[in-house]
Design a protein around this motif. Sequence first.
Motif, PDB file in Angstrom:
ATOM      1  N   SER A 117       0.836  -1.193   0.000  1.00 33.65           N
ATOM      2  CA  SER A 117       0.000   0.000   0.000  1.00 33.65           C
ATOM      3  C   SER A 117       0.876   1.249   0.000  1.00 33.65           C
ATOM      4  CB  SER A 117      -0.900   0.005   1.236  1.00 33.65           C
ATOM      5  OG  SER A 117      -0.125   0.221   2.410  1.00 33.65           O
ATOM      6  N   GLU A 118       0.306   2.368  -0.397  1.00 32.79           N
ATOM      7  CA  GLU A 118       1.047   3.629  -0.405  1.00 32.79           C
ATOM      8  C   GLU A 118       1.537   3.979   0.994  1.00 32.79           C
ATOM      9  OE1 GLU A 118       2.213   5.636  -2.728  1.00 32.79           O
ATOM     10  OE2 GLU A 118       1.536   4.192  -4.222  1.00 32.79           O
ATOM     11  N   GLU A 119       0.733   3.710   1.988  1.00 34.47           N
ATOM     12  CA  GLU A 119       1.124   4.001   3.365  1.00 34.47           C
ATOM     13  C   GLU A 119       2.329   3.163   3.776  1.00 34.47           C
ATOM     14  OE1 GLU A 119      -0.750   3.921   7.914  1.00 34.47           O
ATOM     15  OE2 GLU A 119      -1.990   3.371   6.191  1.00 34.47           O
ATOM     16  N   GLN A 120       2.315   1.896   3.438  1.00 36.70           N
ATOM     17  CA  GLN A 120       3.444   1.023   3.771  1.00 36.70           C
ATOM     18  C   GLN A 120       4.690   1.427   2.992  1.00 36.70           C
ATOM     19  OE1 GLN A 120       1.410  -2.668   2.798  1.00 36.70           O
ATOM     20  NE2 GLN A 120       1.381  -3.268   4.959  1.00 36.70           N
ATOM     21  N   GLN A 121       4.517   1.751   1.718  1.00 36.18           N
ATOM     22  CA  GLN A 121       5.663   2.193   0.920  1.00 36.18           C
ATOM     23  C   GLN A 121       6.271   3.472   1.484  1.00 36.18           C
ATOM     24  OE1 GLN A 121       5.453   2.050  -3.447  1.00 36.18           O
ATOM     25  NE2 GLN A 121       3.526   0.928  -3.266  1.00 36.18           N
ATOM     26  N   ALA A 122       5.438   4.351   1.992  1.00 39.37           N
ATOM     27  CA  ALA A 122       5.937   5.606   2.565  1.00 39.37           C
ATOM     28  C   ALA A 122       6.843   5.339   3.759  1.00 39.37           C
ATOM     29  CB  ALA A 122       4.768   6.498   2.962  1.00 39.37           C
ATOM     30  N   ILE A 123       6.476   4.370   4.578  1.00 41.99           N
ATOM     31  CA  ILE A 123       7.308   4.004   5.733  1.00 41.99           C
ATOM     32  C   ILE A 123       8.668   3.509   5.263  1.00 41.99           C
ATOM     33  CG2 ILE A 123       7.553   2.365   7.647  1.00 41.99           C
ATOM     34  CD1 ILE A 123       4.463   2.467   7.903  1.00 41.99           C
ATOM     35  N   LEU A 124       8.665   2.648   4.264  1.00 36.95           N
ATOM     36  CA  LEU A 124       9.911   2.088   3.750  1.00 36.95           C
ATOM     37  C   LEU A 124      10.755   3.146   3.050  1.00 36.95           C
ATOM     38  CD1 LEU A 124       8.517  -1.290   2.330  1.00 36.95           C
ATOM     39  CD2 LEU A 124       9.518  -0.857   4.584  1.00 36.95           C
ATOM     40  N   ARG A 125      10.096   4.049   2.342  1.00 36.87           N
ATOM     41  CA  ARG A 125      10.836   5.120   1.669  1.00 36.87           C
ATOM     42  C   ARG A 125      11.503   6.055   2.669  1.00 36.87           C
ATOM     43  NH1 ARG A 125       6.596   4.909  -2.338  1.00 36.87           N
ATOM     44  NH2 ARG A 125       5.417   6.478  -1.188  1.00 36.87           N
ATOM     45  N   ASP A 126      10.911   6.193   3.840  1.00 39.41           N
ATOM     46  CA  ASP A 126      11.544   7.008   4.881  1.00 39.41           C
ATOM     47  C   ASP A 126      12.888   6.411   5.293  1.00 39.41           C
ATOM     48  OD1 ASP A 126       9.654   8.995   5.014  1.00 39.41           O
ATOM     49  OD2 ASP A 126       8.569   8.134   6.713  1.00 39.41           O
TER      50      ASP A 126
END
Length: 200
Positions: A117-126
């Motif tokens: 999900s976009e939310e999960q990807q955002a965590i990983l991108r951080d």
Amino acid sequence: MARTIAKDHDQKRAHILKAAARVFAEQGFDRASMAVLAKECGISKANIYHYYDGKDALLFDVLDNYLRALRDRLCGLDLSGLAAPAQLRLVLREILLAYQGADDEHRVQSTAMRALSEEQQAILRDYQRDLVQLVNGVVTANAPGVFDHDNQRLREVTMSIFGMLNWHYMWQGDADTDARERYADLVADLILGGVRNTPQ
């Protein structure tokens, strides 16, 4: 009454994550099934659902654990007191050493992250962003003034470094510690010789 957590819960979870990374890397996330994952882990399908409710949750945990540990290891380096070239060499060596034994996780990161999900990807991108900022810092320290007001060029140099390091496993995946450190030093030499002579 809440179910108690088994004493070996964390150990089993770590085993599941390692096996899942191997399956996702070899078969691809889309083709892998929970049944295959359970078999690879040596547990029943019902048992694997005790830990994860589906492939997406398992994929996120594989990448979250991998990238968070990578970020913590590298961003936790003590660079104080080191000259700028030594800082660069230390960071590049630690990146390659941290990759050792994590080829499957590394492949999954590059091929399956978009399935989350976009939310999960955002965590990983951080996590990834923190690593990029670390390398940005040591590159800039070695070329004072070169990247002033030119963030695009700094990004290009930084991502070139990651490119050289990230694909090392493709031709030397079984490299030992000495070989990894030698290659990291080679990359450092290329960068140090290049950025200092880049036209401003």
